[in-house]
Scaffold this motif. Structure first.
Motif, PDB file in Angstrom:
ATOM      1  N   TYR A  56       0.841  -1.204   0.000  1.00 22.53           N
ATOM      2  CA  TYR A  56       0.000   0.000   0.000  1.00 22.53           C
ATOM      3  C   TYR A  56       0.875   1.253   0.000  1.00 22.53           C
ATOM      4  N   ALA A  57       1.964   1.201   0.763  1.00 18.88           N
ATOM      5  CA  ALA A  57       2.858   2.353   0.821  1.00 18.88           C
ATOM      6  C   ALA A  57       3.463   2.633  -0.550  1.00 18.88           C
ATOM      7  N   ALA A  58       3.817   1.557  -1.276  1.00 15.54           N
ATOM      8  CA  ALA A  58       4.385   1.741  -2.618  1.00 15.54           C
ATOM      9  C   ALA A  58       3.350   2.339  -3.561  1.00 15.54           C
ATOM     10  N   VAL A  59       2.101   1.846  -3.494  1.00 12.19           N
ATOM     11  CA  VAL A  59       1.023   2.383  -4.333  1.00 12.19           C
ATOM     12  C   VAL A  59       0.769   3.846  -3.987  1.00 12.19           C
ATOM     13  N   LYS A  60       0.729   4.129  -2.709  1.00 13.06           N
ATOM     14  CA  LYS A  60       0.488   5.507  -2.273  1.00 13.06           C
ATOM     15  C   LYS A  60       1.594   6.435  -2.765  1.00 13.06           C
ATOM     16  N   GLU A  61       2.821   5.946  -2.710  1.00 11.31           N
ATOM     17  CA  GLU A  61       3.950   6.758  -3.172  1.00 11.31           C
ATOM     18  C   GLU A  61       3.821   7.057  -4.669  1.00 11.31           C
ATOM     19  N   ARG A  62       3.397   6.055  -5.454  1.00 13.30           N
ATOM     20  CA  ARG A  62       3.228   6.278  -6.892  1.00 13.30           C
ATOM     21  C   ARG A  62       2.106   7.289  -7.167  1.00 13.30           C
ATOM     22  N   ILE A  63       1.027   7.184  -6.381  1.00 10.47           N
ATOM     23  CA  ILE A  63      -0.083   8.123  -6.548  1.00 10.47           C
ATOM     24  C   ILE A  63       0.376   9.544  -6.260  1.00 10.47           C
ATOM     25  N   VAL A  64       1.123   9.702  -5.174  1.00 14.99           N
ATOM     26  CA  VAL A  64       1.621  11.029  -4.813  1.00 14.99           C
ATOM     27  C   VAL A  64       2.561  11.562  -5.900  1.00 14.99           C
ATOM     28  N   GLN A  65       3.400  10.682  -6.412  1.00 17.87           N
ATOM     29  CA  GLN A  65       4.341  11.089  -7.456  1.00 17.87           C
ATOM     30  C   GLN A  65       3.607  11.536  -8.723  1.00 17.87           C
ATOM     31  N   ARG A  66       2.595  10.765  -9.107  1.00 13.99           N
ATOM     32  CA  ARG A  66       1.829  11.123 -10.296  1.00 13.99           C
ATOM     33  C   ARG A  66       1.096  12.442 -10.109  1.00 13.99           C
ATOM     34  N   GLU A  67       0.568  12.639  -8.924  1.00  9.13           N
ATOM     35  CA  GLU A  67      -0.132  13.885  -8.646  1.00  9.13           C
ATOM     36  C   GLU A  67       0.833  15.063  -8.712  1.00  9.13           C
ATOM     37  N   ALA A  68       2.056  14.859  -8.229  1.00  9.48           N
ATOM     38  CA  ALA A  68       3.058  15.925  -8.310  1.00  9.48           C
ATOM     39  C   ALA A  68       3.431  16.220  -9.753  1.00  9.48           C
ATOM     40  N   GLU A  69       3.527  15.163 -10.559  1.00 10.43           N
ATOM     41  CA  GLU A  69       3.863  15.348 -11.981  1.00 10.43           C
ATOM     42  C   GLU A  69       2.742  16.090 -12.703  1.00 10.43           C
ATOM     43  N   ARG A  70       1.497  15.765 -12.402  1.00 10.97           N
ATOM     44  CA  ARG A  70       0.366  16.457 -13.022  1.00 10.97           C
ATOM     45  C   ARG A  70       0.350  17.934 -12.628  1.00 10.97           C
ATOM     46  N   GLN A  71       0.635  18.181 -11.360  1.00  7.85           N
ATOM     47  CA  GLN A  71       0.653  19.551 -10.876  1.00  7.85           C
ATOM     48  C   GLN A  71       1.743  20.357 -11.561  1.00  7.85           C
ATOM     49  N   LYS A  72       2.907  19.720 -11.697  1.00  6.26           N
ATOM     50  CA  LYS A  72       4.022  20.401 -12.365  1.00  6.26           C
ATOM     51  C   LYS A  72       3.690  20.675 -13.831  1.00  6.26           C
ATOM     52  N   GLU A  73       3.087  19.683 -14.491  1.00  4.08           N
ATOM     53  CA  GLU A  73       2.709  19.846 -15.897  1.00  4.08           C
ATOM     54  C   GLU A  73       1.677  20.956 -16.058  1.00  4.08           C
ATOM     55  N   ALA A  74       0.729  21.017 -15.122  1.00  5.43           N
ATOM     56  CA  ALA A  74      -0.297  22.057 -15.192  1.00  5.43           C
ATOM     57  C   ALA A  74       0.321  23.439 -15.022  1.00  5.43           C
ATOM     58  N   GLU A  75       1.279  23.552 -14.131  1.00  2.11           N
ATOM     59  CA  GLU A  75       1.940  24.843 -13.913  1.00  2.11           C
ATOM     60  C   GLU A  75       2.718  25.270 -15.152  1.00  2.11           C
ATOM     61  N   GLU A  76       3.416  24.303 -15.781  1.00  2.00           N
ATOM     62  CA  GLU A  76       4.183  24.620 -16.990  1.00  2.00           C
ATOM     63  C   GLU A  76       3.255  25.033 -18.131  1.00  2.00           C
ATOM     64  N   ASN A  77       2.129  24.348 -18.266  1.00  2.00           N
ATOM     65  CA  ASN A  77       1.172  24.713 -19.307  1.00  2.00           C
ATOM     66  C   ASN A  77       0.596  26.097 -19.059  1.00  2.00           C
ATOM     67  N   ALA A  78       0.384  26.412 -17.805  1.00  2.00           N
ATOM     68  CA  ALA A  78      -0.145  27.734 -17.477  1.00  2.00           C
ATOM     69  C   ALA A  78       0.859  28.822 -17.849  1.00  2.00           C
ATOM     70  N   LYS A  79       2.136  28.565 -17.626  1.00  2.00           N
ATOM     71  CA  LYS A  79       3.175  29.539 -17.991  1.00  2.00           C
ATOM     72  C   LYS A  79       3.228  29.734 -19.501  1.00  2.00           C
ATOM     73  N   LYS A  80       3.135  28.613 -20.260  1.00  2.00           N
ATOM     74  CA  LYS A  80       3.167  28.684 -21.743  1.00  2.00           C
ATOM     75  C   LYS A  80       1.974  29.486 -22.254  1.00  2.00           C
ATOM     76  N   ASP A  81       0.825  29.252 -21.642  1.00  2.00           N
ATOM     77  CA  ASP A  81      -0.372  29.964 -22.080  1.00  2.00           C
ATOM     78  C   ASP A  81      -0.220  31.453 -21.834  1.00  2.00           C
ATOM     79  N   LYS A  82       0.424  31.796 -20.725  1.00  2.00           N
ATOM     80  CA  LYS A  82       0.616  33.201 -20.385  1.00  2.00           C
ATOM     81  C   LYS A  82       1.557  33.890 -21.355  1.00  2.00           C
ATOM     82  N   LEU A  83       2.614  33.154 -21.781  1.00  2.00           N
ATOM     83  CA  LEU A  83       3.601  33.713 -22.715  1.00  2.00           C
ATOM     84  C   LEU A  83       2.994  33.866 -24.124  1.00  2.00           C
ATOM     85  N   ASN A  84       2.093  32.990 -24.486  1.00  2.00           N
ATOM     86  CA  ASN A  84       1.505  33.024 -25.825  1.00  2.00           C
ATOM     87  C   ASN A  84       0.443  34.107 -25.975  1.00  2.00           C
ATOM     88  N   ARG A  85       0.019  34.726 -24.919  1.00  2.00           N
ATOM     89  CA  ARG A  85      -1.009  35.763 -25.003  1.00  2.00           C
ATOM     90  C   ARG A  85      -0.426  37.087 -25.480  1.00  2.00           C
TER      91      ARG A  85
END
Length: 215
Positions: free
Chosen positions: A186-215
């Motif tokens: 369970y700890a390993a699964v939880k760690e993967r979930i947390v990691q994926r959530e962090a990756e999604r958050q990072k990707e969302a932040e990067e996309n937000a920056k790109k959108d801001k630059l393209n305006r």
């Protein structure tokens, strides 16, 4: 003829006297009922050889309080028993039971751990080992619980007259191993979930920056 008349008169007089005399039941007053015998108090002996010792008096008092659900009273009595004779295992074993019932698991563990260094029967020692193993499992202290069940099983193997349950020790160790494995998985699964959530958050932040630059 005169003699016969005198005999009759004497006989009648004697009969009259007998009839007039009170019976023996009337002359003798009824005996008073016997007073009930006082309850004999138990014989006492400080050493417990020819009677009950102060130590056992407190143990019995504590057990009676425990059954009556007077847990504070039971704790007090078992503590008094230990003061009477701190060399015996029984007082510490009973104190541990009362402490656990009161919700004080730490004090129960202390009492049972202390009990193992005291004098007691093999059967009683097996009970103390069982209680310690069960308590550590309840506390989810898996490694300590596994070792405690191992100690319980080993003691029963070395002391077959103790009358415990060797199969219980083996089964509990298996259950603990499965629980530990499940928690690791369970700890390993939880760690993967947390990691994926962090990756999604990072990707969302990067996309937000790109959108801001393209305006």
């Amino acid at each position: 003829m005169q003699d016969r008349s005198l005999a009759v008169i004497a006989s009648l007089a004697l009969a009259a006297l007998v009839a007039a005399a009170p019976s023996s039941a009337q002359q003798t007053p009824p005996a008073a009922p016997a007073a009930p015998a006082a309850a004999a108090s138990p014989r006492k002996d400080p050493n417990g050889h020819t009677g009950i010792s102060p130590y056992m008096e407190q143990i019995l008092k504590g057990q009676a309080s425990f059954v009556a659900r007077d847990i504070p009273g039971a704790i007090s009595a078992f503590q008094d028993a230990i003061k009477q004779d701190p060399s015996k295992m029984l007082g510490f074993y009973r104190l541990g039971e009362a402490m656990l019932e009161s919700g004080n698991a730490a004090e129960a563990e202390t009492a049972w751990t202390t009990a193992l260094g005291k004098k007691g029967s093999e059967e009683l020692q097996a009970k103390v080992l069982f209680c310690l193993a069960d308590l550590r499992e309840r506390q989810k202290n898996w490694q300590a619980a596994r070792e405690a069940w191992g100690a319980y099983g080993a003691f029963l193997t070395s002391n077959p007259k103790a009358g415990g349950y060797p199969a219980t020790a083996t089964e509990r160790q298996k259950q603990i191993d499965r629980r530990v494995k499940d928690e690791k998985d369970y700890a390993a699964v939880k760690e993967r979930i947390v990691q994926r959530e962090a990756e999604r958050q990072k990707e969302a932040e990067e996309n937000a920056k790109k959108d801001k630059l393209n305006r």
